[in-house]
Design an enzyme around this catalytic site. Structure first.
Site, PDB file in Angstrom:
ATOM      1  N   PHE A 123     -30.439  55.040  13.987  1.00 17.75           N
ATOM      2  CA  PHE A 123     -29.301  54.432  13.291  1.00 17.75           C
ATOM      3  C   PHE A 123     -28.356  53.859  14.333  1.00 17.75           C
ATOM      4  O   PHE A 123     -27.917  54.553  15.239  1.00 17.75           O
ATOM      5  CB  PHE A 123     -28.564  55.466  12.437  1.00 17.75           C
ATOM      6  CG  PHE A 123     -27.395  54.883  11.678  1.00 17.75           C
ATOM      7  CD1 PHE A 123     -27.592  54.320  10.426  1.00 17.75           C
ATOM      8  CD2 PHE A 123     -26.122  54.877  12.220  1.00 17.75           C
ATOM      9  CE1 PHE A 123     -26.522  53.757   9.732  1.00 17.75           C
ATOM     10  CE2 PHE A 123     -25.053  54.321  11.528  1.00 17.75           C
ATOM     11  CZ  PHE A 123     -25.257  53.761  10.287  1.00 17.75           C
ATOM     12  N   ASP A 208     -27.597  54.190  23.046  1.00 19.68           N
ATOM     13  CA  ASP A 208     -26.536  54.310  22.054  1.00 19.68           C
ATOM     14  C   ASP A 208     -25.983  55.732  22.135  1.00 19.68           C
ATOM     15  O   ASP A 208     -26.571  56.665  21.612  1.00 19.68           O
ATOM     16  CB  ASP A 208     -27.125  54.003  20.666  1.00 19.68           C
ATOM     17  CG  ASP A 208     -26.122  54.159  19.534  1.00 19.68           C
ATOM     18  OD1 ASP A 208     -25.080  54.805  19.745  1.00 19.68           O
ATOM     19  OD2 ASP A 208     -26.397  53.658  18.434  1.00 19.68           O
ATOM     20  N   LYS A 237     -16.766  56.242  18.186  1.00 15.83           N
ATOM     21  CA  LYS A 237     -16.435  57.472  17.469  1.00 15.83           C
ATOM     22  C   LYS A 237     -15.258  58.201  18.104  1.00 15.83           C
ATOM     23  O   LYS A 237     -14.112  57.835  17.901  1.00 15.83           O
ATOM     24  CB  LYS A 237     -17.657  58.360  17.302  1.00 15.83           C
ATOM     25  CG  LYS A 237     -18.679  57.783  16.304  1.00 15.83           C
ATOM     26  CD  LYS A 237     -19.694  58.792  15.879  1.00 15.83           C
ATOM     27  CE  LYS A 237     -20.731  58.200  14.934  1.00 15.83           C
ATOM     28  NZ  LYS A 237     -20.200  57.739  13.652  1.00 15.83           N
TER      29      LYS A 237
END
Length: 379
Positions: A123, A208, A237
């Protein structure tokens, strides 16, 4: 259109937060083991982050990135200083998906190639380029056709990766630990193989670290635990201590040949001040070490539990507890009956992603709550 994780027909309305706790509009307290998808890495409303934001917003709320600014420059320097290896070139944005969009664009422009090899169950975001690199059809199908020339290989399969990467490959894009895909750590040697095959073909290795970075796994960057330095690393985040900011860190050879790219809100002064303060808190409070210590304690407690937990996976404070089925149902009971907020990672995995400031007593509280729910709710 609405979004968010709804635990009942009447969603929990969160009005305030303090450290590892959140409070709803009725004053009920919740132990936050989802950290709002990992955003609250240093806890809610950390005093140093709040002070940095207040000080900056009184001086300058925003100025475009073409004008130098001390808050933005401070974040550039801080990120370059803590980046793994030689990833000292920093591009700032507003989110993780934007950081990955930039990474894909930079890799394609720097290599002159177009193929991106990504992993099944991975993802990487919800904008069109990042979505094309995301595996799960439910996220992608409503928006097709997406950007082309993406190829998927089984995560952890070194042979499949070696076969897929060729001289026409611009980049390999991987998570060191798959979060949304079920909390799946990369097998031993897998990222090293990705590093070797990209070097052989002149491709870029993009890692990532939007969920795994900033101390989450027990090191500042998960790739450091594997002894691998990518060509591009993405972060977001928890980077802004609760404010929206992302970053794409690049090696020189990527930055030198990257095509034009920009963002109106790239590295605004307020979010830059928040992010610099967040990085300082992570270092000063040694939150990576705390993540390792409390994470080991939490995994040990979960593995020693007598309730039906199939497997426990993860590193540091990124942990997946796999149950027989019905993760969302369990999460609803945890929230409504025990005041514990957590996240799903697929239909059968309860994802525990708390602020890095949690203690062992908080971990014990969550394990007790999970044991109670698993005993109460038939799978």
């Amino acid at each position: 259109m609405t979004g968010g994780f709804v635990y009942s027909e009447k969603p929990i309305r969160i009005e305030s937060g303090d450290g590892v706790h959140l409070y709803d509009d009725s004053g009920n307290e919740y132990l936050d083991f989802g950290a709002s998808y990992g955003v609250a890495a240093v806890g809610h409303c950390h005093s140093e982050v709040v002070s940095a934001v207040q000080e900056q917003v009184e001086k300058l709320t925003f100025v475009q990135a073409s004008y130098p600014n001390s808050a933005r420059d401070g974040l550039y320097d801080k990120l370059a200083a803590v980046a793994p290896g030689d990833l000292e070139n920093v591009w700032l944005c507003n989110s993780g998906t934007e950081a990955n969009e930039a990474a894909i664009k930079f890799a394609r422009s720097a290599t002159g190639d177009s193929k991106i090899v990504a992993a099944q169950r991975g993802f990487h975001g919800r904008t069109m380029g990042s979505l094309a690199a995301t595996w799960k059809p439910k996220y992608k199908t409503p928006f097709e056709p997406l950007a082309g020339d993406f190829e998927f290989v089984p995560y952890g399969d070194e042979e499949a990766l070696e076969e897929a990467v060729d001289d026409e490959t611009a980049a390999v894009l991987l998570e060191p630990i798959q979060g949304e895909g079920g909390v799946n750590p990369a097998p031993e040697g897998y990222l090293q193989t990705a590093r070797e095959v990209t070097e052989q073909t002149g491709s870029a290795l993009i890692l990532d670290e939007i969920q795994t970075g900033l101390g989450r796994t027990g090191a500042l960057w998960a790739c450091e635990k594997r002894g691998v330095v990518p060509d591009v690393l993405t972060s977001a985040k928890g980077l802004g201590g609760g404010l929206p900011v992302g970053a794409t860190l690049c090696a020189d050879w990527i930055a030198e040949d990257a095509g034009p790219h920009g963002s109106t809100f790239s590295g605004g002064p307020v979010v830059s001040a928040a992010a610099e303060a967040t990085l300082s808190v992570i270092a000063e409070e040694d939150l990576a070490a705390n993540a390792a210590e409390v994470g080991n304690h939490l995994q040990s407690k979960l593995r020693g539990s007598e309730v039906p937990i199939r497997t426990v996976r993860g590193e540091g404070l990124l942990i997946g507890a796999e149950v027989k089925r019905g993760a969302n149902r369990l999460l609803k009971h945890l929230a409504m009956n025990h005041g514990v907020l957590a996240l799903p990672a697929g239909r059968t995995v309860v994802r525990l992603l708390p602020p890095l400031t949690v203690g062992e007593s908080h971990a014990d509280e969550v394990v007790a709550a999970l044991e109670s729910v698993l005993a109460e709710v038939s799978p």
